[in-house]
Scaffold this motif. Structure first.
Motif, short mmCIF file in Angstrom:
data_model
loop_
_atom_site.label_atom_id
_atom_site.label_comp_id
_atom_site.label_asym_id
_atom_site.label_seq_id
_atom_site.Cartn_x
_atom_site.Cartn_y
_atom_site.Cartn_z
N ALA A 16 -4.83 11.36 -20.39
CA ALA A 16 -5.10 12.24 -19.25
C ALA A 16 -6.44 11.93 -18.59
CB ALA A 16 -5.09 13.70 -19.70
N LEU A 17 -7.17 10.99 -19.17
CA LEU A 17 -8.50 10.66 -18.63
C LEU A 17 -8.46 10.20 -17.17
CD1 LEU A 17 -11.56 10.26 -19.18
CD2 LEU A 17 -11.00 7.92 -19.87
N PRO A 18 -7.50 9.33 -16.80
CA PRO A 18 -7.48 8.89 -15.40
C PRO A 18 -7.41 10.06 -14.41
CG PRO A 18 -6.02 7.53 -16.69
CD PRO A 18 -6.50 8.62 -17.60
N LEU A 19 -6.65 11.08 -14.75
CA LEU A 19 -6.51 12.22 -13.84
C LEU A 19 -7.84 12.97 -13.72
CD1 LEU A 19 -4.64 13.77 -12.04
CD2 LEU A 19 -3.88 15.13 -14.00
N THR A 20 -8.51 13.16 -14.87
CA THR A 20 -9.82 13.82 -14.85
C THR A 20 -10.80 13.02 -13.97
OG1 THR A 20 -9.59 14.87 -17.00
CG2 THR A 20 -11.82 14.40 -16.27
N LEU A 21 -10.82 11.71 -14.17
CA LEU A 21 -11.74 10.87 -13.40
C LEU A 21 -11.40 10.92 -11.91
CD1 LEU A 21 -12.11 7.72 -15.68
CD2 LEU A 21 -13.69 9.64 -15.40
N GLN A 22 -10.10 10.91 -11.63
CA GLN A 22 -9.66 10.91 -10.24
C GLN A 22 -10.08 12.21 -9.55
OE1 GLN A 22 -5.49 10.08 -10.11
NE2 GLN A 22 -5.43 10.32 -7.89
#
Lengths: 241, 260
Positions: A16-22
């Motif tokens: 889920a990290l990409p979504l947080t970063l995005q």
């Protein structure tokens, strides 16, 4: 310690990290543009613009981000006009509602940081630019803004860190970023400590990288605030020869 | 309309009836001043006499309330504004005229985020749209001329005051200005650094540059300038050649002023 479970949790959360970063990157990027506009309104000397920016900053700094997210996601949908407007395809999407709320919120804080940076620019340097025949826009682009950014960057990094952490609130409106996934995992496993420790560690790691990045940019932008580099060995050797 | 600045009949700078107030304080009470090409004018006066304000009005860093500024035959267009004060009519014209006037400030005002060479090539490249190579070449020649060629890649904060002011002079010269304006260029310097800046200014005067110098340096006014202008409370009290002024000025105030 159940290391296999921790490891599995980590793999689930890191997905889920990409979504947080995005979420964070989009909100910070758009927020910065909005903030620059607000800061310019504040120092424009044009009263209606100044008041608008003051009111905006007062509202978005003074009320909880969570309330703002609720108002935008649940609140706006109550109005028929909104549901039938051309913006509905954005405003019915929880992701964009979260981005908008985060962006509007960070803009309020960042506007004051940028305003501080702009006010710190020495008047004499602006005057020197004007006396060279630069247009007001060129003075702003070539002299005022670069100096203001250098001044504002340390304070701005605080705001960026806050934003990274604030993305966790988006989980409240069904967004499956790191915290959202963590909450789901807990409801499945009832192992709150392990899951939240891993989630917390992921945020720590993001902010560690972020602070190093800002420090690097700051270093690159401020050679004039350091002592001049000592003579390199090659130069010295050259002079001796 | 631009008239060629080479014709001797057209003054490099002409100031007519210049007035300026800050709030209730009338700083300039109708100044008339002409500087011909190649002249070096030293503008003297006690603090508060309006000499800096006058210089800043010439390149419109201060907007005059009334009167005319004419640079090389071109009058700065003004229009009536509120409270009976005049306003700049054409910003583009002001920007162009500013680029023809080199300004040197008391506090140097070099751009702190740029190296010395970047400071010097900034306006030639971005305002005058000259090529980078040409601008750098000319900047290096100017740095050699003011004696800080070795400081090319230093930042202003790494230079002494005298070096910073010489870099600022090079920056102004890089615009190939018709007239150089100096606003107390040595007043912020330690006494031992004043000499190096004055030497550069003297060499510019010897080249035949037109210069307006607001200063407290009596030696410069007496030895270098072609005319001395003495301001008192916003008006020109007396002007003349240094010989006339320093030997037998009519103004009692000026005689008192130079005796300290």
């Amino acid at each position: 310690m159940d290391f296999p479970f921790l490891y599995e949790t980590f793999l689930t959360l890191i997905a889920a990290l990409p979504l947080t970063l995005q979420l964070a990157a989009t909100a910070i990027a758009f927020g910065a543009i909005l903030a620059l506009g607000l800061a310019l309104c504040r120092i424009s000397g044009i009263l209606p613009l100044d008041w608008f920016a003051r009111l905006y900053i007062f509202i978005f700094r003074g009320s909880p981000l969570l309330v703002q997210i609720f108002l935008i996601y649940y609140g706006l949908g109550q109005f028929r006009e909104v549901r039938h407007s051309m913006f509905w395809f954005i405003l019915r999407d929880p992701y964009w509602c979260a981005v908008i709320a985060l962006m509007l919120n960070t803009a309020a804080y960042a506007a004051e940081i940028i305003r501080g940076g702009l006010l710190s620019v020495p008047h004499g340097q602006v005057e020197a630019a004007r006396s060279c025949g630069m247009s007001p826009f060129m003075v702003f682009r070539r002299i005022t803004l670069p100096l203001a950014v250098r001044q504002a960057l340390p304070a701005y990094s605080n705001e960026m860190i806050s934003m990274v952490k604030a993305t966790s609130l988006a989980s409240i409106i069904t967004i499956m970023e790191v915290t959202g996934v963590a909450a789901k995992l807990i409801s499945e496993t009832f192992r709150a400590i392990e899951v939240f420790v891993v989630a917390g560690f992921i945020y720590l790691a993001i902010n560690f990288v972020l602070t190093r990045l800002v420090a690097f940019v700051e270093y690159r932008l401020s050679p004039h605030m350091r002592q001049p580099a000592p003579l390199s060995a090659a130069t010295v050797a050259g002079e001796i020869r | 309309m631009t008239v060629s600045s080479n014709s001797p009949s057209v003054p490099a700078i002409e100031v007519r009836g210049l007035r300026k107030s800050f709030g209730p304080v009338e700083v300039l009470k109708g100044i008339d001043l002409t500087a011909h090409e190649g002249e070096v004018l030293s503008i003297l006066g006690a603090s508060g006499s309006g000499k800096s304000t006058m210089l800043r009005c010439i390149n419109m860093l201060e907007t005059p309330d009334g009167g005319d500024i004419v640079v090389a035959g071109e009058k700065v267009a003004m229009k009536p504004g509120p409270h009976g004060k005049s306003r700049v009519a054409d910003r583009g014209q002001v920007q162009r005229i500013r680029s023809e006037l080199g300004m040197v400030f008391q506090s140097f005002n070099l751009w702190s985020h740029k190296t010395v060479i970047e400071n010097i090539i900034e306006a030639p490249i971005h305002v005058q749209k000259r090529s980078r190579t040409e601008a750098i070449e000319e900047a290096e020649a100017l740095l050699a001329k003011v004696g800080i060629a070795d400081k090319r890649n230093h930042y202003p904060s790494h230079l002494s005051g005298g070096q910073q002011q010489r870099a600022a002079i090079a920056r102004a010269l890089a615009m190939r200005p018709k007239v150089m304006l100096f606003d107390e260029p040595t007043s912020a310097l330690d006494p031992e650094l004043v000499g190096e800046v004055l030497r550069v200014m003297r060499s510019l005067a010897e080249e035949g540059r037109t210069m307006l110098v607001v200063t407290h340096e009596m030696g410069f006014a007496r030895d270098v300038s072609s005319r001395v202008v003495f301001l008192h409370q916003g008006a020109i009290e007396e002007q003349g050649t240094p010989q006339e002024m320093f030997a037998n000025a009519k103004s009692e105030r000026f005689r008192k002023f130079i005796s300290g």
